[in-house]
Design a protein around this motif. Sequence first.
Motif, PDB file in Angstrom:
ATOM      1  N   ARG B  14       1.189  -1.161   0.410  1.00  0.00           N
ATOM      2  CA  ARG B  14       0.405  -0.111  -0.030  1.00  0.00           C
ATOM      3  C   ARG B  14       0.798   1.204   0.281  1.00  0.00           C
ATOM      4  O   ARG B  14       1.853   1.794   0.679  1.00  0.00           O
ATOM      5  N   ARG B  15       1.104   2.332  -1.139  1.00  0.00           N
ATOM      6  CA  ARG B  15       2.038   2.941  -1.072  1.00  0.00           C
ATOM      7  C   ARG B  15       0.676   3.951  -1.772  1.00  0.00           C
ATOM      8  O   ARG B  15       0.395   3.807  -2.433  1.00  0.00           O
ATOM      9  N   ASN B  17       0.553   7.713  -3.513  1.00  0.00           N
ATOM     10  CA  ASN B  17       0.746   9.131  -4.651  1.00  0.00           C
ATOM     11  C   ASN B  17       2.464   9.608  -4.380  1.00  0.00           C
ATOM     12  O   ASN B  17       3.094   9.054  -6.331  1.00  0.00           O
ATOM     13  N   VAL B 202     -13.917  13.551  -5.428  1.00  0.00           N
ATOM     14  CA  VAL B 202     -12.925  12.717  -4.855  1.00  0.00           C
ATOM     15  C   VAL B 202     -12.656  11.099  -6.010  1.00  0.00           C
ATOM     16  O   VAL B 202     -11.674  10.564  -5.382  1.00  0.00           O
ATOM     17  N   GLU B 203     -13.998  10.977  -6.561  1.00  0.00           N
ATOM     18  CA  GLU B 203     -13.763   9.860  -7.503  1.00  0.00           C
ATOM     19  C   GLU B 203     -13.171  10.191  -8.685  1.00  0.00           C
ATOM     20  O   GLU B 203     -12.850  10.081  -9.442  1.00  0.00           O
ATOM     21  N   MET B 204     -14.326  11.445  -9.267  1.00  0.00           N
ATOM     22  CA  MET B 204     -12.962  11.760 -10.077  1.00  0.00           C
ATOM     23  C   MET B 204     -11.596  12.657 -10.640  1.00  0.00           C
ATOM     24  O   MET B 204     -11.581  13.035 -11.661  1.00  0.00           O
ATOM     25  N   PRO B 206      -9.163  12.696  -9.257  1.00  0.00           N
ATOM     26  CA  PRO B 206      -7.586  11.914 -10.097  1.00  0.00           C
ATOM     27  C   PRO B 206      -7.490  11.597 -10.976  1.00  0.00           C
ATOM     28  O   PRO B 206      -6.162  11.534 -11.744  1.00  0.00           O
ATOM     29  N   ASN B 207      -8.995  11.446 -11.836  1.00  0.00           N
ATOM     30  CA  ASN B 207      -8.161  11.045 -12.967  1.00  0.00           C
ATOM     31  C   ASN B 207      -8.481  12.329 -13.928  1.00  0.00           C
ATOM     32  O   ASN B 207      -8.121  12.332 -15.181  1.00  0.00           O
ATOM     33  N   ALA B 210      -4.242  14.837 -13.763  1.00  0.00           N
ATOM     34  CA  ALA B 210      -3.627  14.519 -14.378  1.00  0.00           C
ATOM     35  C   ALA B 210      -2.638  15.280 -15.434  1.00  0.00           C
ATOM     36  O   ALA B 210      -2.016  15.211 -16.554  1.00  0.00           O
ATOM     37  N   LEU B 287       1.428   9.179 -11.750  1.00  0.00           N
ATOM     38  CA  LEU B 287       0.540   9.168 -11.730  1.00  0.00           C
ATOM     39  C   LEU B 287      -0.653   8.669 -12.034  1.00  0.00           C
ATOM     40  O   LEU B 287      -1.777   8.089 -11.208  1.00  0.00           O
ATOM     41  N   ASP B 288      -0.377   7.120 -12.643  1.00  0.00           N
ATOM     42  CA  ASP B 288      -1.468   7.024 -13.485  1.00  0.00           C
ATOM     43  C   ASP B 288      -1.307   5.466 -13.003  1.00  0.00           C
ATOM     44  O   ASP B 288      -0.307   4.973 -13.349  1.00  0.00           O
ATOM     45  N   PRO B 289      -1.908   4.677 -11.943  1.00  0.00           N
ATOM     46  CA  PRO B 289      -2.130   3.347 -11.594  1.00  0.00           C
ATOM     47  C   PRO B 289      -1.369   2.450 -12.737  1.00  0.00           C
ATOM     48  O   PRO B 289      -1.304   1.675 -12.270  1.00  0.00           O
ATOM     49  N   ARG B 290      -1.894   2.552 -13.770  1.00  0.00           N
ATOM     50  CA  ARG B 290      -1.898   1.528 -15.008  1.00  0.00           C
ATOM     51  C   ARG B 290      -0.342   1.499 -15.747  1.00  0.00           C
ATOM     52  O   ARG B 290      -0.517   0.244 -15.793  1.00  0.00           O
ATOM     53  N   ARG B 292       2.323   2.844 -14.094  1.00  0.00           N
ATOM     54  CA  ARG B 292       3.557   3.249 -12.585  1.00  0.00           C
ATOM     55  C   ARG B 292       3.423   2.642 -12.566  1.00  0.00           C
ATOM     56  O   ARG B 292       5.447   2.013 -12.007  1.00  0.00           O
ATOM     57  N   LEU B 293       3.167   0.847 -12.311  1.00  0.00           N
ATOM     58  CA  LEU B 293       4.027  -0.500 -11.761  1.00  0.00           C
ATOM     59  C   LEU B 293       5.117  -0.530 -12.839  1.00  0.00           C
ATOM     60  O   LEU B 293       5.799  -1.343 -12.234  1.00  0.00           O
TER      61      LEU B 293
END
Lengths: 343, 302
Positions: B14-15, B17, B202-204, B206-207, B210, B287-290, B292-293
């Motif tokens: 759990r990291r 941003n 809250v929901e939108m 972060p999307n 970027a 910033l994008d979880p998709r 950044r891994l």
Amino acid sequence: MENLIEIRNLSKTFRVRRGGVFNRSTVVTRAVEDVGIDIRKGEILGCVGGSGSGKSTFGRMVLRLIEPDAGTINYGGRDLLAYSAEELRQHRRRAQIVFQDPLQSLNPRRTVAENVARPLLNFGMDGRAAARRVDELFKLVGLDPRQSHRYPHEFSGGQCQRIAIARALAPEPEFLFLDEPVSALDVSIQAQILNLLKRLQVQLGLTYLFVSHDLKIVRQFCDRTMVMYRGKLLETGDSAPVYQAPLHPFTQDFLGTVLHARRNDAWERAAELAEDLEGAPPRMDGPHCPYAAACTRRIDRCTMAEPALQPAGAGRSVACFRHDPDLAAPSQATNSSPTGEIA
Amino acid sequence: MTGIPTALKPPIGRRSNLYFVWRGVLGDPVARIAAGVIAGMMLAAAFAPWISPWAPNAANPELRLMPPGTPGHLLGLDQQGRDILSRTLHGARLTLICGILPVVIGAAISIPLGMLGAWYRRLGAVIMRLMDVLFAFPMALLAIMLAALMGPGIGNMMIALVVTLIPYNTRVVYAAACLERDQAYVEAARAMATPDLKILFVEMLPNVVAASVVYSCTIIGAVVITAAGLSFLGLGVQPPTAEWGIMTSEGRSFIFNAPHIAAVPGIAITILVMAFNLLGDSLRDSLDPRTRLRLVKPAKET
């Protein structure tokens, strides 16, 4: 069985404005017209129809995600459409939705635990209790709670749908609207998700409204079936008789090939055929049966008046003049039994 | 899968941003250089009075227009005999402030504006038509007009720049928010009785943010140049003050005799703008979880 939701004369017309300030034209789509049905407590009601038949719009109106133009929805003895904002907010606990595309229905920038916890937090649960409940929900839908810190894209489609189901179950609803919950998944995963939904339905005593264009699944999964075409309800009844002996000519055409062929590719073709039936709009003036243009069993009356949904025995209803005891003209009805070939 | 013992979620994996931004920027060599350049410029700006060899306005008329490499004056001297290295170091202060601050303030106004516009369609129509009016003027012209109306001064110049920037950033945010608005997760949020403002912020957010971050990083360059233009016209920073834009415009007259006068601050602006652009790209990825891994794979535990 007691009725959970009683729907009467539900209608919705979408108006899309085209053009600017000048030469403005409005395209009118009658998504749902005059649909009435009861959803009984603890049943799975299937809703089938081709694309654009208003299935999803109907389901969203039952949840009041789309406001109906006309009609009434009686939910558990109260008028759903008269709810105040706060009552509607509280109502969201009781009725939830599962979407078609599992990945899109989860917020990609939030971990799945945050996604599932959102409804709990909305209804005033504190963070610690919500985290415990999220773990419970993960186990309930057959996922490892230790993975809940991950993001939606790290899961497969089937797992995402389990997460979406967990989220829908979080506020402990009694009614779930399943909007094509398995049609975006592989066939092997479909069975797993359906088994999960079935198990949850029995375990938690849920009521489902299950929308799908996959006739096979609806037949196996649903207690009762409603058949929609162009926003109109054509036929309802227990799933087994509706599928074995469909009354309405549209249902017969829609199901026809499926019931003879068990092979998958044959079914695909049947589904395509059904979509084709949707495709060509009939050009007719005045009131008429919505299926009159493509119907092979048309009688004169079909092009002059619109048939109402009439009881047809054994808990079934059908909107077709051929089955109207008062109107069926003997000379035309004697040629062949309307249900003959398929049954 | 169902037989897992009831253990509380371990915190492993759990990291925040910020962690991913940090890892992403460090993991990407280009971003590392860009971040290093920006950090270096900020340090140079902060410590300018101590590290610069001369006072920014100390003139030595005998050595005017001397090229880089003149003893004691590493980067040469300008038309009045002022040390260009010292002026560049001091100028970094105002340049960075004039470049970054209006962008940050502009984004802080644009993001809510664009998101509210996307959510409430009527309000959105009003907001976007208003932005269209501002769009009708070229960026520099609008800034000049506003700065001229309000009078010279750094504060007024920044206000003019903020107003100029808002339509651009608002449009970027509006477009991104309109895409997100129709996503199924937003409808899911409505079905869960999430209040409108919570859905938005809250929901939108972060999307949507970027797109704005990346855009803001790229526009910093344009802002530095517009600020320089305003200063050149006497509407922003006043001439004796060291600022890269003014230095470049002053050097213009001597471009054939002494090209270094305009070149040194010009190259500094170029490097600054490039560094922000590259950093913006890297920030978008981290910033994008998709995506950044991929960036932190070596450090990721199973």
